[in-house]
Design an enzyme around this catalytic site. Structure first.
Site, PDB file in Angstrom:
ATOM      1  N   ASN A 163       0.806  -1.232   0.000  1.00 57.44           N
ATOM      2  CA  ASN A 163       0.000   0.000   0.000  1.00 57.44           C
ATOM      3  C   ASN A 163       0.835   1.277   0.000  1.00 57.44           C
ATOM      4  O   ASN A 163       0.463   2.259  -0.633  1.00 57.44           O
ATOM      5  CB  ASN A 163      -1.010  -0.007   1.142  1.00 57.44           C
ATOM      6  CG  ASN A 163      -0.362  -0.031   2.497  1.00 57.44           C
ATOM      7  OD1 ASN A 163       0.684  -0.634   2.697  1.00 57.44           O
ATOM      8  ND2 ASN A 163      -0.967   0.646   3.449  1.00 57.44           N
ATOM      9  N   GLY A 239       1.847  -6.129   7.207  1.00 55.44           N
ATOM     10  CA  GLY A 239       0.970  -6.774   6.240  1.00 55.44           C
ATOM     11  C   GLY A 239      -0.307  -7.240   6.922  1.00 55.44           C
ATOM     12  O   GLY A 239      -0.704  -6.721   7.973  1.00 55.44           O
ATOM     13  N   THR A 241      -3.206  -9.540   8.840  1.00 58.54           N
ATOM     14  CA  THR A 241      -3.212 -10.235  10.128  1.00 58.54           C
ATOM     15  C   THR A 241      -3.039 -11.747   9.949  1.00 58.54           C
ATOM     16  O   THR A 241      -2.339 -12.393  10.733  1.00 58.54           O
ATOM     17  CB  THR A 241      -4.504  -9.899  10.901  1.00 58.54           C
ATOM     18  OG1 THR A 241      -4.465  -8.486  11.196  1.00 58.54           O
ATOM     19  CG2 THR A 241      -4.622 -10.661  12.212  1.00 58.54           C
ATOM     20  N   ALA A 242      -3.645 -12.315   8.895  1.00 59.65           N
ATOM     21  CA  ALA A 242      -3.508 -13.767   8.695  1.00 59.65           C
ATOM     22  C   ALA A 242      -2.040 -14.126   8.434  1.00 59.65           C
ATOM     23  O   ALA A 242      -1.529 -15.109   8.991  1.00 59.65           O
ATOM     24  CB  ALA A 242      -4.380 -14.217   7.522  1.00 59.65           C
ATOM     25  N   THR A 243      -1.349 -13.317   7.637  1.00 57.27           N
ATOM     26  CA  THR A 243       0.078 -13.573   7.390  1.00 57.27           C
ATOM     27  C   THR A 243       0.859 -13.412   8.697  1.00 57.27           C
ATOM     28  O   THR A 243       1.748 -14.216   9.006  1.00 57.27           O
ATOM     29  CB  THR A 243       0.641 -12.597   6.326  1.00 57.27           C
ATOM     30  OG1 THR A 243      -0.274 -12.500   5.250  1.00 57.27           O
ATOM     31  CG2 THR A 243       1.977 -13.059   5.816  1.00 57.27           C
ATOM     32  N   GLU A 261       3.180  -5.489  12.310  1.00 57.83           N
ATOM     33  CA  GLU A 261       2.257  -4.359  12.093  1.00 57.83           C
ATOM     34  C   GLU A 261       1.169  -4.861  11.153  1.00 57.83           C
ATOM     35  O   GLU A 261       1.420  -5.048   9.966  1.00 57.83           O
ATOM     36  CB  GLU A 261       3.004  -3.173  11.458  1.00 57.83           C
ATOM     37  CG  GLU A 261       4.182  -2.667  12.260  1.00 57.83           C
ATOM     38  CD  GLU A 261       3.780  -2.063  13.578  1.00 57.83           C
ATOM     39  OE1 GLU A 261       2.621  -1.634  13.714  1.00 57.83           O
ATOM     40  OE2 GLU A 261       4.615  -2.038  14.493  1.00 57.83           O
ATOM     41  N   CYS A 295      -3.326   1.536   6.444  1.00 56.22           N
ATOM     42  CA  CYS A 295      -3.742   0.768   7.631  1.00 56.22           C
ATOM     43  C   CYS A 295      -4.404   1.650   8.684  1.00 56.22           C
ATOM     44  O   CYS A 295      -5.218   1.168   9.464  1.00 56.22           O
ATOM     45  CB  CYS A 295      -2.543   0.053   8.229  1.00 56.22           C
ATOM     46  SG  CYS A 295      -1.213   1.192   8.659  1.00 56.22           S
ATOM     47  N   GLU A 475       6.874   0.446  16.105  1.00 54.78           N
ATOM     48  CA  GLU A 475       7.958   1.001  15.316  1.00 54.78           C
ATOM     49  C   GLU A 475       8.113   2.478  15.681  1.00 54.78           C
ATOM     50  O   GLU A 475       7.337   3.024  16.450  1.00 54.78           O
ATOM     51  CB  GLU A 475       7.633   0.858  13.825  1.00 54.78           C
ATOM     52  CG  GLU A 475       7.472  -0.591  13.399  1.00 54.78           C
ATOM     53  CD  GLU A 475       7.220  -0.758  11.912  1.00 54.78           C
ATOM     54  OE1 GLU A 475       6.325  -0.080  11.377  1.00 54.78           O
ATOM     55  OE2 GLU A 475       7.923  -1.573  11.287  1.00 54.78           O
TER      56      GLU A 475
END
Ligand code: NAD
Length: 494
Positions: A163, A239, A241-243, A261, A295, A475
């Site tokens: 993004n 990236g 949430t599933a990853t 994140e 995000c 971060e």
């Protein structure tokens, strides 16, 4: 200055064949490749290697060899290299902005005025930060003293999404490199072009070979190998949430240090006394900047019931006035979504919202009458949905596109409860003239970043990140400097 004439004479980008930076920029070979598509036109504008784990392994060998010299260089020397990289980005700002716009779909002006300058600022910020750090010392009275040494952790794996391609890549590699780590970075395979150009620029900025490696390819091959490689002790990932869940499951048992994140389902809370006229341009940006593919974008607008009519009138007027079109046109507010597959996903989410009983207050369809050049692009109108309960999937799951819901609330306590009623906890913004109320609400909202009468107003020293399913760790500023270093407490007895 970006000018219309040069834009018109130079609309179609040359084909770019992305290659890895592994020690040096690799030549284009006969490796399997995937297309890179301009989402505004649907045309192929480049190719990127599919990649495999052997690319990561080669990069890790070089990064491990480069680590002792780079980590033992003075902070001043490392900072000088990062400043040179930042200068190179500045010197190629328009070019990088155009690449970013054509690769991702974002308006050129957004890339040129915000994201590319921010990529350079990320590098300068951490270059300066490491020149300013102090070490800790603890006096043990007559017994002795302790001090803390912080040293780079080794090879850092930096995995970033599509993004905000160069902005988020540099947000990760800058603190990693500044603190003395060497890096294996994996840009998103969906938007690899600005990282590739950055790699070309890095070669002339004095970065020693092996210190920064960019390995392109798919997440389930190249990305997964970075996560699984035993010689990469630090993983920073931005990236989905599933990853992130898979990365946590895989890297956790290896005791890797992780920064995750992830996604969000952010609320925008409009209190009964909000100054709607002043707030509206920022609220609309908070919903739809970069087509809602940020995000921190709000996706649930919660409005005090006494103001909902007034709010909706202004909001819909502003949203309907947004100009969708060619991202290279300086007048454009919204470009296309990043890919055909992502637009399909967002359209399916809108269909599900309607099936859940939602009504479409505006948008919900593809725009018509686009200029000929972009008629095959992956555009979608900014969409506002109403009539949906907080518990439905539309209000629980991240959509990551130009889609927001609007709900009413009766009390500000209820607004906080609703804002917190998702599995995510990334960001929130509160709009009110009553600052005491705003501070009280902010302290109760489960989100890593809360804005009061603002959105995306950022100081790079502040912690950035989320809680719950939005991630682990932060971060920015000292958080990043600590993340990439390993403390050793050393105690001396008198
Ligand atoms: P994604 O998870 O599909 O991919 C992100 C990166 O991870 C890509 O480089 C991808 O190739 C790689 N990847 C995929 N599978 C992997 C695996 N098994 N192992 C290692 N790497 C793997 O996410 P995306 O679709 O590129 O990005 C959109 C998501 O990113 C949204 O959910 C958005 O909210 C989130 N995001 C979060 C932040 C934040 O700061 N919290 C910022 C931007 C985007």
């Amino acid at each position: 200055m970006f000018n219309l004439e040069s834009r018109i004479s130079n609309l179609d980008p040359p084909m770019t064949h992305v290659t890895n930076l592994i020690g040096t920029l690799q030549p284009v070979g006969d490796e399997p490749r995937m297309p890179v598509v301009d989402p505004a036109t649907g045309a192929e504008i480049g190719t990127v290697p599919v990649g495999d784990s052997s690319d990561v392994d080669r990069a890790v060998t070089l990064a491990s060899e480069a680590f002792p010299v780079w980590s033992e260089a003075s902070a001043h020397d490392r900072a000088a290299v990062l400043h040179a990289l930042a200068d190179a980005i500045d010197a190629h700002r328009d070019e990088l902005a155009k690449i970013e716009s054509q690769d991702q779909g974002k308006p050129f002006a957004l890339a040129r005025d915000l994201e590319i300058p921010r990529a350079a600022a990320n590098l300068r910020f951490f270059a300066d930060a490491v020149r300013q750090t102090r070490s800790e010392h603890y006096d043990l009275g007559g017994q002795g003293f302790s001090y803390t040494l912080r040293r780079a952790r080794g090879v850092a794996g930096c995995i970033s999404p599509w993004n905000l391609p160069l902005y988020l890549l540099t947000w990760k590699i800058a603190p990693a490199l500044a603190t003395g780590n060497t890096v294996i970075a994996k840009p998103s395979e969906v938007t690899p072009l600005s990282a590739h150009r950055f790699a070309e620029l890095a070669a002339s900025a004095g970065l020693p070979p092996g210190v920064l490696n960019l390995v392109h390819g798919r997440g389930d091959t190249v990305g997964a190998r970075i996560v699984e490689h035993p010689a990469i002790p630090t993983i920073t990932f931005t990236g989905g949430t599933a990853t992130g869940e898979w990365i946590a499951r895989t890297a956790g048992p290896m005791f890797k240090r992780l920064s995750l994140e992830l996604g969000g389902k952010n609320a925008i809370v409009i209190c009964e006394d909000a100054d709607l006229e002043r707030a509206m341009p920022t609220i609309v940006r908070a919903c739809f900047q970069n087509q809602g593919e940020i995000c921190t974008c709000g996706s649930r607008v919660l409005v005090h019931r006494d103001r909902i009519k007034a709010f909706m009138a202004r909001f819909l007027e502003s949203v309907n006035a947004l100009k969708i079109g060619d991202p290279l046109d300086p007048e454009t507010d919204l470009g296309p979504l990043v890919s055909a597959a992502h637009r399909d996903k967002v359209e399916a989410a809108i269909a599900r919202a309607v099936a859940e009983g939602g009504t479409v207050a505006c948008g919900g369809e593809r725009p018509r009458g686009l200029p000929d050049r972009v008629k095959d692009g992956f555009f979608l109108k900014p969409t506002v949905l109403m009539g949906l309960d907080q518990s439905c999937a539309t209000n629980q799951e991240e959509i990551f596109g130009p889609v927001v819901t609007v709900q009413g609330f009766d009390t500000h306590g209820e607004a906080v409860t609703r804002a917190n009623a998702t599995g995510y906890g990334l960001a929130c913004s509160i709009w009110t003239r009553d600052l005491e109320r705003a501070h009280k609400m902010a302290a109760k909202i489960d989100a890593g970043m809360i804005w009061i009468n603002a959105w995306m107003l950022r100081d790079l020293r502040t912690p950035f990140g989320g809680m719950k399913r939005s991630g682990v760790g932060r971060e920015g500023g000292d958080e990043a400097l600590r993340f990439f270093t390993e403390p050793r407490s050393i105690t001396v007895g008198w």
